[in-house]
Design an enzyme around this catalytic site. Structure first.
Site, PDB file in Angstrom:
ATOM      1  N   ILE A 138      19.409 -13.361 -23.384  1.00  0.00           N
ATOM      2  CA  ILE A 138      20.699 -12.784 -23.037  1.00  0.00           C
ATOM      3  C   ILE A 138      21.334 -12.340 -24.350  1.00  0.00           C
ATOM      4  O   ILE A 138      21.017 -12.870 -25.411  1.00  0.00           O
ATOM      5  CB  ILE A 138      21.610 -13.766 -22.264  1.00  0.00           C
ATOM      6  N   ASP A 139      22.192 -11.348 -24.276  1.00  0.00           N
ATOM      7  CA  ASP A 139      22.757 -10.755 -25.486  1.00  0.00           C
ATOM      8  C   ASP A 139      23.589 -11.754 -26.284  1.00  0.00           C
ATOM      9  O   ASP A 139      24.091 -12.742 -25.739  1.00  0.00           O
ATOM     10  CB  ASP A 139      23.638  -9.558 -25.125  1.00  0.00           C
ATOM     11  N   LYS A 140      23.767 -11.465 -27.551  1.00  0.00           N
ATOM     12  CA  LYS A 140      24.522 -12.328 -28.456  1.00  0.00           C
ATOM     13  C   LYS A 140      25.885 -12.707 -27.877  1.00  0.00           C
ATOM     14  O   LYS A 140      26.266 -13.879 -27.864  1.00  0.00           O
ATOM     15  CB  LYS A 140      24.702 -11.624 -29.799  1.00  0.00           C
TER      16      LYS A 140
END
Length: 304
Positions: A138-140
Site C-alpha cells: 500500500i502507498d506510503k
C-alpha cells in the site's frame, strides 16, 4: 555502465526545464536525482552539457548514461509495529500513514521491511533481498492492513489468492465532491501515464482494474466512501476516483491543489481477509482509520 538512453523532446514539452522533464518521463527517479546527474555531466542535450534550468526545445535530443549502483544492504531496524495477527507463517500489520513499505531509491531505511527484519526471525525470499516477505503493497501515505509472509510456501499461497481475486480488501476514503450514486463499479484499465511517467492513468492498453465503491456518508463538497478492490493495480483507487471526477482529499499526485491538509491522500485499508496458507481457515481483520482521517471527517461535518 547502463545502456545509454536517448529522448527526443516533443512539441508539448517545449520550454520545460530539463530536470523537470526527465523526472516526469523516468519512472522512480526524482528531480533532485536528475539534477545530480546533470551536475556530474551525465546528461547532454544535442551532445552538449547543460544546466538543470535549461529550457527544452522541440527536437532536442537528450542523452543520459547513468552508472549502475549496488543497492545497499537492507538493515533491520527497531521500529515499533502495530501487529494485528502473527503466527509461524505470516504477520498482519496495521501500517501507519507515512511509512514506506519496502526499500527503494531514496528510501533504504525506516521502511516496513526494515522493521519486519528486526521483528521476525524469517521472511520469505521470493521477492529478493529488498522486499522480503512482501506479498502486496500500500502507498506510503495510505494507512492500514497489510500481510507479509514468513516463508515461501505462505508467500506463494497468498500471491495465488491475490491473483485469483480471493483476497478481501476494503478501503475507506474521503473524496472531493458528492457522489451521485450510492454504489457503483469502476471498470477501467490502468497503466503508466504516457504524459507523466511518475503517474498512473486509465489508458486503453492498460491492465484490467475494477474498483467497487459505496457511499458511507455525503457532505457538502465531499463524500466518505468505502472501496472494494478486485484487482490491485498501482494507485488503483486514487486513479479510478480521479478518473470519475472525485479525487481523494489530500492526494498530492492526482488531487486538486486546493485540498484539505491530511498529509497525503485520505485513504485507509480497513479490511483484509484471506485463507490461511497452512490451515485453509478464512481470516478476517479490520483496523480503524487513523486519528488524522477521523479528524478530517469531523472538520468536514462542521463545514457542511
Amino acid at each position: 555502465m547502463v545502456e545509454t538512453a536517448v529522448y527526443e523532446v516533443a512539441e508539448e514539452n517545449a520550454k520545460k526545464r530539463i530536470d523537470k522533464l526527465l523526472a516526469e518521463i523516468l519512472p522512480d527517479v526524482s528531480r533532485s536525482q536528475v539534477q545530480t546527474w546533470i551536475d556530474k555531466e551525465m546528461v547532454t542535450v544535442n551532445g552538449k552539457q547543460v544546466k538543470a534550468n535549461y529550457k527544452c526545445v522541440p527536437g532536442d535530443r537528450i542523452t543520459w548514461t547513468i552508472p549502475e549502483t549496488e543497492e545497499p544492504e537492507i538493515e533491520p531496524e527497531d521500529i515499533p509495529l502495530d501487529i494485528v495477527y502473527e503466527d509461524s507463517d505470516l504477520i498482519v500489520i496495521n501500517k501507519p500513514k507515512g511509512m514506506v513499505v519496502h526499500p527503494a531509491a531514496g528510501h533504504y531505511g525506516h521502511t516496513l521491511v526494515n522493521a519486519l527484519l528486526f521483528h521476525c526471525n524469517d521472511l520469505s525470499g521470493i521477492n529478493g533481498v529488498s522486499r522480503p516477505g512482501i506479498v502486496h503493497r500500500i502507498d506510503k501515505d495510505t494507512s492500514g492492513l497489510l500481510v507479509a509472509a514468513k516463508n515461501d510456501g505462505a508467500h506463494t499461497s497468498l500471491s495465488e489468492q491475490l491473483a485469483n481475486k480471493d483476497v478481501e480488501r476494503k478501503y475507506e476514503a474521503i473524496i472531493h465532491g458528492e457522489l451521485a450514486h450510492d454504489t457503483g463499479l469502476i471498470d477501467a484499465p490502468i497503466g503508466r501515464d504516457p504524459n507523466n511517467r511518475q503517474r498512473m492513468a486509465v489508458i486503453e492498453n492498460g491492465k484490467e482494474a475494477q474498483t467497487h465503491f459505496k457511499v458511507l456518508e455525503r457532505f457538502r463538497n465531499y463524500s466518505h466512501i468505502e472501496c472494494r478492490l478486485e484487482t490491485g493495480r498501482t494507485h488503483q483507487i486514487r486513479v479510478h476516483m480521479n478518473y470519475i471526477g472525485h479525487p481523494l482529499v489530500g492526494d498530492p499526485k492526482y488531487g486538486p491543489r486546493k485540498t484539505l491538509d491530511v498529509a497525503g491522500q485520505a485513504l485507509h485499508a480497513k479490511v483484509l481477509g484471506f485463507r490461511h496458507p497452512a490451515t485453509g481457515e478464512f481470516l478476517h481483520f479490520e483496523a480503524e482509520a487513523p486519528e488524522i482521517f477521523r479528524d478530517t471527517l469531523t472538520i468536514i461535518k462542521k463545514m457542511s
